[in-house]
Write an enzyme that holds these catalytic residues in place. Structure first.
Site, PDB file in Angstrom:
ATOM      1  N   CYS A 183      17.220  -9.543 -14.270  1.00  0.00           N
ATOM      2  CA  CYS A 183      17.361 -10.645 -14.407  1.00  0.00           C
ATOM      3  C   CYS A 183      17.998 -11.089 -13.045  1.00  0.00           C
ATOM      4  CB  CYS A 183      18.450 -11.201 -16.496  1.00  0.00           C
ATOM      5  SG  CYS A 183      20.110 -10.463 -15.936  1.00  0.00           S
ATOM      6  N   SER A 239      19.129  -9.046 -19.075  1.00  0.00           N
ATOM      7  CA  SER A 239      19.201  -7.657 -18.705  1.00  0.00           C
ATOM      8  C   SER A 239      20.002  -6.249 -19.214  1.00  0.00           C
ATOM      9  CB  SER A 239      18.592  -6.752 -17.055  1.00  0.00           C
ATOM     10  OG  SER A 239      19.355  -7.173 -15.986  1.00  0.00           O
ATOM     11  N   ASP A 282      17.612 -18.270 -19.265  1.00  0.00           N
ATOM     12  CA  ASP A 282      19.031 -17.791 -18.846  1.00  0.00           C
ATOM     13  C   ASP A 282      19.866 -18.372 -19.985  1.00  0.00           C
ATOM     14  OD1 ASP A 282      21.428 -17.495 -17.373  1.00  0.00           O
ATOM     15  OD2 ASP A 282      20.453 -18.417 -15.599  1.00  0.00           O
TER      16      ASP A 282
HETATM   17  P1  4NP Z   1      21.826 -13.642 -16.280  1.00  0.00           P
HETATM   18  O1  4NP Z   1      22.993 -14.654 -16.652  1.00  0.00           O
HETATM   19  O2  4NP Z   1      20.586 -13.745 -15.434  1.00  0.00           O
HETATM   20  O3  4NP Z   1      20.700 -13.764 -17.668  1.00  0.00           O
HETATM   21  O4  4NP Z   1      23.268 -11.605 -16.169  1.00  0.00           O
HETATM   22  C1  4NP Z   1      23.130 -15.284 -15.745  1.00  0.00           C
HETATM   23  C2  4NP Z   1      24.346 -15.169 -14.691  1.00  0.00           C
HETATM   24  C3  4NP Z   1      25.405 -14.993 -13.896  1.00  0.00           C
HETATM   25  C4  4NP Z   1      24.064 -16.149 -12.894  1.00  0.00           C
HETATM   26  C5  4NP Z   1      23.138 -16.947 -13.295  1.00  0.00           C
HETATM   27  C6  4NP Z   1      22.581 -16.553 -14.612  1.00  0.00           C
HETATM   28  N1  4NP Z   1      25.179 -16.727 -11.953  1.00  0.00           N
HETATM   29  O5  4NP Z   1      24.887 -17.601 -11.331  1.00  0.00           O
HETATM   30  O6  4NP Z   1      26.110 -16.845 -11.923  1.00  0.00           O
END
Ligand code: 4NP
Length: 156
Positions: free
Chosen positions: A10, A17, A127
């Site tokens: 992810c 993920s 997300d």
């Molecule tokens: P993930 O969610 O891709 O499912 O782990 C996110 C975690 C952190 C961020 C974006 C999505 N971020 O921008 O820090």
């Protein structure tokens, strides 16, 4: 029998993920198939490198008996050679993986997590990072569905 090596990917490797990794590991363990699989997860970004999954994701996972204990890491070049399946959660993940893939053989390993869903109709795993509790529950619902389908599709 050859081990099936699966990498879930992810954006940040702290929500979707690592949850897919924990769910798939538990499903495989419950069936006594842990020696037939190698399961890991990684992120497109390395900004959370070394961190445990997001505390909200860990709490929602724990309520369903999943232990989210992996440490965040970024996808690396070697992953495209080490894994048989590299499974992204959404369009952006898939696009980034396609750009990182070093050759055609590794490009063929890239899949979309939602393609393994059978109970839910969805085209990506949304997300949950900037949303509320419902988003985290939806992620777990979709990932449980997809992991079930993925396990069936590997036919071990
Ligand atoms: P993930 O969610 O891709 O499912 O782990 C996110 C975690 C952190 C961020 C974006 C999505 N971020 O921008 O820090």
């Amino acid at each position: 029998m050859e081990q099936k090596k699966i990498l879930f990917v992810c954006l940040g490797n702290i929500c979707r993920s690592p949850s897919a990794e924990a769910i798939m590991k538990k499903m495989v363990l419950d069936k006594g198939l842990q020696n037939d699989f190698c399961i890991d997860s990684a992120g497109i970004l390395g900004i959370h490198e070394g961190q445990l999954p997001d505390s909200r994701m860990r709490a929602h996972g724990k309520r369903r008996n999943y232990d989210l204990n992996s440490r965040s890491r970024a996808v690396v070049y070697q992953d495209f050679f080490d894994f048989d399946l590299i499974i992204g959660m959404d369009d952006n993940n898939i696009e980034a993986l396609e750009q990182k893939a070093p050759d055609l053989e590794s490009k063929k390993k890239i899949r979309r997590m939602s393609e393994y869903c059978s109970k839910h109709s969805c085209d990506h795993i949304p997300d949950p990072y900037y949303g509320g509790a419902q988003g985290f529950e939806l992620v777990l619902d979709l990932l449980e569905d997809a992991c079930q389908g993925l396990l069936e599709s590997t036919k071990i």
